[in-house]
Scaffold this motif. Sequence first.
Motif, PDB file in Angstrom:
ATOM      1  N   ASP A  16      14.413 -69.679 -28.694  1.00 54.99           N
ATOM      2  CA  ASP A  16      13.888 -69.210 -29.977  1.00 54.99           C
ATOM      3  C   ASP A  16      15.019 -68.737 -30.880  1.00 54.99           C
ATOM      4  O   ASP A  16      15.011 -68.996 -32.082  1.00 54.99           O
ATOM      5  N   GLN A  17      15.988 -68.030 -30.271  1.00 47.44           N
ATOM      6  CA  GLN A  17      17.091 -67.509 -31.069  1.00 47.44           C
ATOM      7  C   GLN A  17      17.922 -68.655 -31.642  1.00 47.44           C
ATOM      8  O   GLN A  17      18.320 -68.617 -32.813  1.00 47.44           O
ATOM      9  N   ILE A  18      18.177 -69.687 -30.822  1.00 49.19           N
ATOM     10  CA  ILE A  18      18.937 -70.849 -31.312  1.00 49.19           C
ATOM     11  C   ILE A  18      18.195 -71.488 -32.471  1.00 49.19           C
ATOM     12  O   ILE A  18      18.762 -71.789 -33.524  1.00 49.19           O
ATOM     13  N   LEU A  19      16.901 -71.624 -32.291  1.00 50.94           N
ATOM     14  CA  LEU A  19      16.084 -72.232 -33.333  1.00 50.94           C
ATOM     15  C   LEU A  19      16.144 -71.402 -34.615  1.00 50.94           C
ATOM     16  O   LEU A  19      16.231 -71.941 -35.725  1.00 50.94           O
ATOM     17  N   LEU A  20      16.107 -70.074 -34.449  1.00 56.79           N
ATOM     18  CA  LEU A  20      16.164 -69.193 -35.614  1.00 56.79           C
ATOM     19  C   LEU A  20      17.488 -69.353 -36.359  1.00 56.79           C
ATOM     20  O   LEU A  20      17.514 -69.386 -37.585  1.00 56.79           O
ATOM     21  N   VAL A  21      18.593 -69.477 -35.578  1.00 59.41           N
ATOM     22  CA  VAL A  21      19.890 -69.670 -36.211  1.00 59.41           C
ATOM     23  C   VAL A  21      19.915 -71.000 -36.954  1.00 59.41           C
ATOM     24  O   VAL A  21      20.340 -71.079 -38.109  1.00 59.41           O
ATOM     25  N   ILE A  22      19.409 -72.048 -36.289  1.00 60.79           N
ATOM     26  CA  ILE A  22      19.382 -73.366 -36.930  1.00 60.79           C
ATOM     27  C   ILE A  22      18.565 -73.313 -38.217  1.00 60.79           C
ATOM     28  O   ILE A  22      18.979 -73.812 -39.267  1.00 60.79           O
ATOM     29  N   ILE A 148      14.420 -57.936 -33.071  1.00 62.28           N
ATOM     30  CA  ILE A 148      14.658 -59.081 -32.189  1.00 62.28           C
ATOM     31  C   ILE A 148      14.727 -60.398 -32.964  1.00 62.28           C
ATOM     32  O   ILE A 148      15.580 -61.244 -32.704  1.00 62.28           O
ATOM     33  N   GLY A 149      13.890 -60.556 -33.976  1.00 59.79           N
ATOM     34  CA  GLY A 149      13.909 -61.791 -34.765  1.00 59.79           C
ATOM     35  C   GLY A 149      15.213 -61.955 -35.540  1.00 59.79           C
ATOM     36  O   GLY A 149      15.639 -63.065 -35.832  1.00 59.79           O
ATOM     37  N   ASP A 150      15.823 -60.809 -35.874  1.00 56.72           N
ATOM     38  CA  ASP A 150      17.049 -60.849 -36.684  1.00 56.72           C
ATOM     39  C   ASP A 150      18.320 -60.813 -35.851  1.00 56.72           C
ATOM     40  O   ASP A 150      19.410 -60.992 -36.377  1.00 56.72           O
ATOM     41  N   ALA A 151      18.150 -60.554 -34.540  1.00 52.48           N
ATOM     42  CA  ALA A 151      19.290 -60.206 -33.699  1.00 52.48           C
ATOM     43  C   ALA A 151      20.474 -61.156 -33.852  1.00 52.48           C
ATOM     44  O   ALA A 151      21.610 -60.731 -33.976  1.00 52.48           O
ATOM     45  N   PHE A 152      20.200 -62.449 -33.850  1.00 54.26           N
ATOM     46  CA  PHE A 152      21.300 -63.413 -33.944  1.00 54.26           C
ATOM     47  C   PHE A 152      21.342 -64.120 -35.287  1.00 54.26           C
ATOM     48  O   PHE A 152      22.404 -64.377 -35.828  1.00 54.26           O
ATOM     49  N   ALA A 153      20.170 -64.425 -35.809  1.00 51.80           N
ATOM     50  CA  ALA A 153      20.117 -65.225 -37.030  1.00 51.80           C
ATOM     51  C   ALA A 153      20.851 -64.537 -38.178  1.00 51.80           C
ATOM     52  O   ALA A 153      21.630 -65.171 -38.883  1.00 51.80           O
ATOM     53  N   VAL A 154      20.650 -63.241 -38.347  1.00 50.14           N
ATOM     54  CA  VAL A 154      21.254 -62.558 -39.494  1.00 50.14           C
ATOM     55  C   VAL A 154      22.778 -62.522 -39.406  1.00 50.14           C
ATOM     56  O   VAL A 154      23.461 -62.933 -40.344  1.00 50.14           O
ATOM     57  N   PRO A 155      23.316 -62.061 -38.264  1.00 50.21           N
ATOM     58  CA  PRO A 155      24.785 -62.056 -38.227  1.00 50.21           C
ATOM     59  C   PRO A 155      25.390 -63.454 -38.308  1.00 50.21           C
ATOM     60  O   PRO A 155      26.398 -63.647 -39.001  1.00 50.21           O
TER      61      PRO A 155
END
Lengths: 886, 151
Positions: A16-22, A148-155
């Motif tokens: 999910d996190q990878i997808l959010l970053v993409i 959690i939704g922002d954990a990776f995508a935002v940075p």
Amino acid sequence: MEQSIFRYILRYSRKDQILLVILAVASWPAQYASYELPKSIVNDAIQAKKPYPKEATLFKFGLGFEVEQIPWLFVLCALFLGVILANQYFKYINNKFKGITGERMLRRLRFQLYGRVLRFPQATFRNMSQGEIIPMIAVETEALGGFIGDAFAVPVFNGGQLLVTLSFLFVNNWAMGLAAIALYPVQLMVTPRQQRKVNRLGKERVRHVRALSDRIGEVVQGVEEVHVHDTSRYERADFSRRLGLIYGVRLKIYERKFAIKAFNNLIQQLGPLMFYVIGGYFVIKGQMEIGTLLAAVSAQKDLAGPWKEILNNYQIQEDARIKYEQVVSQFDPAGLRDERLLDEEPATIAPLKGEVIANNVSLKDDQDVALVDGLSVKFGLDERVAVVGQSGSGREYLAQLIAHLVDPTAGSISVSGHDVVKAPEAITGRRMSYVGPGGFVFNTSIGDNLYYGLKHRLLGPNPNPVANAEYEATRSETISSGNSLDDYHGVWLDHAAAGAGEAKQLSSVALNVLEQVGLTDDVYNFGLRGTIDPKSHPQTAEAVLKARTAFKARLDGDAATARLVERFDPALFNENATVGENLVFGTPIGDGFNMDRLGENAYVLSVLEKTGLTQRMVQTGHQVAATMVELFADLPPDHEFFQQFSFIKSEDLPEYQAILSRTDKEHLDQLKPEERGRLMSLPFLLVQARHRLGIIDKDFQDAILKARKVFADNLPDDLRQAVDFHDSIKYIAASNLQDNILFGKIAYGEAESAQRVGTLMAEVVQAAGLHDTVVEVGLSFQVGVAGSRLTPAQRQRLILARSLIKRPDLLIVNDGLSAVDPAGQGRILERLLEAFKGRCLLWTMPNAERAGGFDRVLVMKGGKVVAAGRFAELNGSGNGIAQMLA
Amino acid sequence: MSLHDEVELLRTIPLFANIEPSKLKLLAFTSERLTFRQGQDLCRQGDMGDAAFIIIDGEADVLVENGGKLTSVAKAGKHSVVGEIAILCDVPRTATVRALSDVTVLRISKELFFRLVREFPSMGLAIMRELAARLDRTTSQLTRALGRITE
């Protein structure tokens, strides 16, 4: 559990996190275009520095064809529209997916924490109250979902943007690039340091809030003590102090947090200043072009956004990290039970046979005091065992150890060859049972409480196909959150475990068990006051109607009993019912008719008008009010007589006094409509046989009878469902079983009428074969919060019944009947001794008075079994055991 | 019989003679009026008492158990108060009171009774007077009985 929130996030939501970053990166072109296109529209299409037609160029790329100005404007605007739509759509998808990811993780985390609570060793609950556990699972985790939704995508997104902008800057002019980031090191040094202080304060705040909710829970539980000892001021002082502590910490957090923000904003704004100073100097000196400076300033502006986001995210992330760590660390107590014990489902669960063997068992409390001290004992699982020991002998701990409610500090206990510490609860919870002082009744029906111990595993899907389909539809989502896949509304009840071959037979098993614990009469009485739906229970309704007839015959058989009940008769005024009940002559359903305020009901008023009763009711109401005021005016407002006897609440009394003083009997037409309504409601509450005010004479009764007919005949359609009219051959769905059988009112004036009617009714119910049905209806009685609608003795009997119905091979009763009177305890013990012949019943007791009926007696002292054997052997001439205990 | 008649009746009873009519009305209104049928017990010796009775109509037999046999020691007729001792001093009923005919009573619950005594000291005095009179009666009966024994 994962000690760091990042590890937790990566473990359960990496994809999910990878997808959010993409998603975040993919949204960037549209976002960029939405800033750039307006510029092109203004500069290129509208201002048109070069004459048209010319080659179409977008973002400096030639497109290879020529356009006119106006069409080009429209094309660009259409493009802009598309970009706006795409941009918002991306945002929507992105946010939604962020929300879903966060919420799934939150759901998973809460589920895991709850699962851990169920695995806590008992000792944990001595140091951790529900006041702390509840906010941790329910409230403190809440903030994590958003992060959690922002954990990776935002940075990643903002970091990427920052890097791209920076590299452009460096490529153009490395000096300017350096200038742009010159102050970053200062921020990178100061911010985390300050943030650490904020973190520390955050932890402190969480601790204070937990202590606060713990304290609230404690005071709510001990509110009796507060009132008994007049300590509410003291408690409020304590609460105020705690709130002050939280305020103080919060204030410090705000100071630091906003200082960090202000500092970062300051640095942000210092950036352009640096450019103007350094760049300006070079431009004036002629060492740099003005264009480069302007480009650098605008690039710096572009840097500001993402950099701010990153710093912001850092603060949120730190906050989340602390919260997570603070919660998770609490859910990892020493001695946490192995998950396997709760989940393992052995292929077969054989009845317990053989022996219970305790080998050198010790149990120490947190202060290292030995509660059970090197105890060894052995007894058969076909023996009924009394554990006799005074308080401090450790008898209750032996019981808890065998039931595996506590883990022994040393030594081992085996039951039928299973080490109880390692045996799955599938065995200890089904083949064994325990009734202790901590037994609990859940806020549901008696029946659900009774059957609680028969719901170990999901046995089948929900038999209702629609509901089952609904459940199936949520299944994949449940999987995504790692939650339980067992359908709560599926089939759980294991009637076979209770010895009922079919589900239908379960209630007869239940009746049996209730009889054993002496609850039958209580549940019977609940049943009499319970209701059934005649549509779903037509046979019961039929039987009740038969009982009604039989009851009438029984009453009429004897002049003495005939006086006890005044039955409903459409042609007669019922002197033991209120005037209102006589008028409506039925059971109100829903809120169409409020029997306490009939005088304000529009339809009732129209009936009174039609029958010419209005004036009379107002007069009577006036008279009743005058009597009530005369009787009760001198009493203090909180006097219990108001509740018991007055038609008028103490707080309403002044109002009636005012009405009475304004209007005398002769001028009732001067009353305001609402005053009339109030007065007219009063006579409806009168019961002739009880109140004896001499108001309801024969004439008045006849008038009401006439009105009764008018009331029934003219009932408008919308009120037709609001009354269930009395009909001697019809079941009254809105009334309870007792009223249905009674079909009348118990006479007020007859001595002991209620008891005598109860006895007669019991006979009739028994003869009609309805007794068990009534008890079954009683099973649906709602027991209230923690069983508060039951007496303590009823609660304990119910808890015992819950253990009996699952037919354990080993039942431990450890001070579980303390609220039951001694005679009642004796009867229960006698029945259980009989029922447990050939099974194991372990009963703890402070002295040997009741030990005689057991197969084996264990005498405990100082945490050890000091003697074991037959009662007669141990007791010798008569007080051997007592001497041992002394 | 309406509330009004009950109040009139209560006023003729010495215990309530000094209480103002409006309070008697409250007393009548808040107490139950019950009919005990012939042979029914108003109270039974040994039970815990939770109410006193004012006999409005009919006659009752006051019975005391003596060696497994009930012996009639007194009759309670119209306007007499029975059962007040058990609620005054929290002892079990000292006698069984059985209806000789249909007996109509006002049943005053223990709480109500105490509340009235507290609120109307005159009623407490009246009860004291009544009890003292009974004690006097009992004492003189005892003296006579003792005299007969010594003779």
